[in-house]
Scaffold this motif. Structure first.
Motif, mmCIF file in Angstrom:
data_model
loop_
_atom_site.group_PDB
_atom_site.id
_atom_site.type_symbol
_atom_site.label_atom_id
_atom_site.label_comp_id
_atom_site.label_asym_id
_atom_site.label_seq_id
_atom_site.Cartn_x
_atom_site.Cartn_y
_atom_site.Cartn_z
ATOM 1 N N ARG A 1 -3.476 -7.166 -9.389
ATOM 2 C CA ARG A 1 -4.470 -6.361 -9.283
ATOM 3 C C ARG A 1 -3.908 -4.970 -8.729
ATOM 4 O O ARG A 1 -3.362 -5.035 -7.545
ATOM 5 N N GLU B 1 -7.499 -5.543 -12.598
ATOM 6 C CA GLU B 1 -6.906 -6.786 -12.390
ATOM 7 C C GLU B 1 -6.630 -7.546 -13.824
ATOM 8 O O GLU B 1 -7.542 -7.800 -14.603
ATOM 9 N N ILE C 1 -7.087 5.273 -5.466
ATOM 10 C CA ILE C 1 -8.093 5.898 -4.830
ATOM 11 C C ILE C 1 -7.784 7.344 -4.698
ATOM 12 O O ILE C 1 -6.816 7.595 -3.932
ATOM 13 N N THR D 1 -2.730 4.058 -3.348
ATOM 14 C CA THR D 1 -2.452 2.923 -4.071
ATOM 15 C C THR D 1 -2.472 1.623 -3.594
ATOM 16 O O THR D 1 -2.117 1.621 -2.159
ATOM 17 N N ARG D 2 -3.053 0.535 -4.233
ATOM 18 C CA ARG D 2 -2.698 -0.730 -3.518
ATOM 19 C C ARG D 2 -2.369 -1.630 -4.818
ATOM 20 O O ARG D 2 -2.787 -1.359 -5.859
ATOM 21 N N ALA E 1 -8.052 0.886 -16.819
ATOM 22 C CA ALA E 1 -9.243 0.722 -15.807
ATOM 23 C C ALA E 1 -10.334 1.915 -16.306
ATOM 24 O O ALA E 1 -10.095 2.969 -16.237
ATOM 25 N N ARG F 1 -13.035 9.130 -7.040
ATOM 26 C CA ARG F 1 -13.140 7.879 -7.726
ATOM 27 C C ARG F 1 -12.361 7.001 -7.201
ATOM 28 O O ARG F 1 -11.200 7.385 -6.667
ATOM 29 N N GLU F 2 -12.521 5.610 -7.571
ATOM 30 C CA GLU F 2 -11.586 4.502 -7.421
ATOM 31 C C GLU F 2 -11.391 3.813 -8.598
ATOM 32 O O GLU F 2 -12.413 3.683 -9.381
ATOM 33 N N LEU F 3 -10.202 3.667 -9.054
ATOM 34 C CA LEU F 3 -9.787 2.923 -10.479
ATOM 35 C C LEU F 3 -9.257 1.450 -9.997
ATOM 36 O O LEU F 3 -8.298 1.517 -9.047
ATOM 37 N N ASP F 4 -9.762 0.642 -10.457
ATOM 38 C CA ASP F 4 -9.305 -0.621 -10.265
ATOM 39 C C ASP F 4 -9.024 -1.527 -11.456
ATOM 40 O O ASP F 4 -9.912 -1.636 -12.236
ATOM 41 N N ASP G 1 0.852 -1.167 -0.010
ATOM 42 C CA ASP G 1 0.104 0.023 -0.280
ATOM 43 C C ASP G 1 0.848 1.070 0.021
ATOM 44 O O ASP G 1 2.053 1.136 0.560
ATOM 45 N N THR H 1 -5.055 -0.804 -7.455
ATOM 46 C CA THR H 1 -6.191 0.125 -7.165
ATOM 47 C C THR H 1 -5.633 1.456 -7.004
ATOM 48 O O THR H 1 -4.649 1.604 -6.181
#
Length: 205
Positions: free
Chosen positions: A122, A135, A126, A87-88, A182, A130-133, A78, A124
Motif C-alpha cells: 500500500r 493497494e 499526500i 509519502t507512506r 491510483a 489531494r491524496e493518492l492511495d 514515512d 499513499t
C-alpha cells in the motif's frame, strides 16, 4: 581396545533432544534496490518486523530436522518527496515456508528456510490538494539463512529442550515488479524485491 570402549560408551549415550516447536519475534531492516523507490523516499532501507512459528516435524538425525512454518512480516516507512509531498509505504506479507535446522552444538543452531509469500503493498502520496492511495496484492518467494543461540542446554534425563535464545537471519524476498496507478494517475513502477536482516528473540520447546 580402549578406543573401542570409548566408542561404545559414546554410542550408548542418549541422543540429545531436538525441539519440536520454534517461536520467533524479530525486528530488522529491508533493503530495496529498485530506483523506483525514489518516488517514495530517498532511503532504500525500511524498518521491518516479523513473528513466525515453526513445527520441526521430521527429525533427520540427533542434530538435524526438517519442518514447516508460517510467518507474518511487516515493513514500511514515512517520508517526503518533492519538498511538500508526504509519502507512506506499507508492505504486509503472510508467509509459509519449509525449514531446516542443524544443531552445531548444544547452544548454537543453523536455520535455513525457503517458501512462498502473499504480500499487500500500500502506497499513499499526500499533498496540499489531494491524496493518492493504491493497494496491490501480489505473490512472491522468500528465503533466509541464520543462526539461533540458545541460553540453555538439553537435559539428558527428561530430554527437555525448551529454552529462550537470540536469533539472527539474513533474508531475501523476490516479487514481480508492480505498475502502480491510483485514481487514474500513474505512480510509476516498483520492484518490491530485495535483501534484509532480522534479529530478535526465539523460543524453542
Amino acid at each position: 581396545m580402549k578406543y573401542f570402549l570409548y566408542l561404545i560408551i559414546l554410542l550408548s549415550q542418549p541422543a540429545q533432544a531436538q525441539p519440536d516447536w520454534r517461536l520467533s519475534l524479530r525486528t530488522g531492516q529491508s533493503l530495496y534496490l529498485d530506483a523506483g523507490y525514489g518516488l517514495v523516499t530517498d532511503s532504500p532501507l525500511h524498518s521491518s518486523g516479523e513473528v513466525s512459528l515453526d513445527y520441526l516435524a521430521l527429525p533427520l538425525s540427533s542434530k538435524s530436522s526438517l519442518g514447516l512454518g508460517a510467518a507474518y512480516h511487516v515493513s514500511g516507512l514515512d517520508g517526503s518527496v518533492y519538498g511538500d509531498v508526504e509519502t507512506r509505504l506499507m508492505l504486509r506479507s503472510a508467509r509459509a515456508h519449509a525449514l531446516y535446522r542443524w544443531a552445531a552444538s548444544d547452544s548454537l543452531a543453523v536455520i535455513g528456510r525457503v517458501g512462498a509469500a502473499h504480500r499487500t503493498t500500500r502506497m499513499t502520496l499526500i499533498d496540499l490538494s489531494r491524496e493518492l492511495d493504491v493497494e496491490v496484492d501480489h505473490w512472491g518467494v522468500h528465503g533466509g539463512l541464520g543462526v539461533d543461540y540458545l541460553f540453555g542446554e538439553p537435559s539428558p534425563v527428561d530430554m527437555d529442550q525448551s529454552c529462550l535464545g537470540l536469533s539472527l537471519e539474513l533474508t531475501y524476498s523476490h516479487f514481480a515488479p508492480l505498475d502502480l496507478t491510483a485514481g487514474g494517475t500513474p505512480l510509476g513502477a516498483l520492484d518490491p524485491s530485495g535483501p534484509g536482516w532480522l534479529m530478535g528473540l526465539t523460543y524453542v520447546w
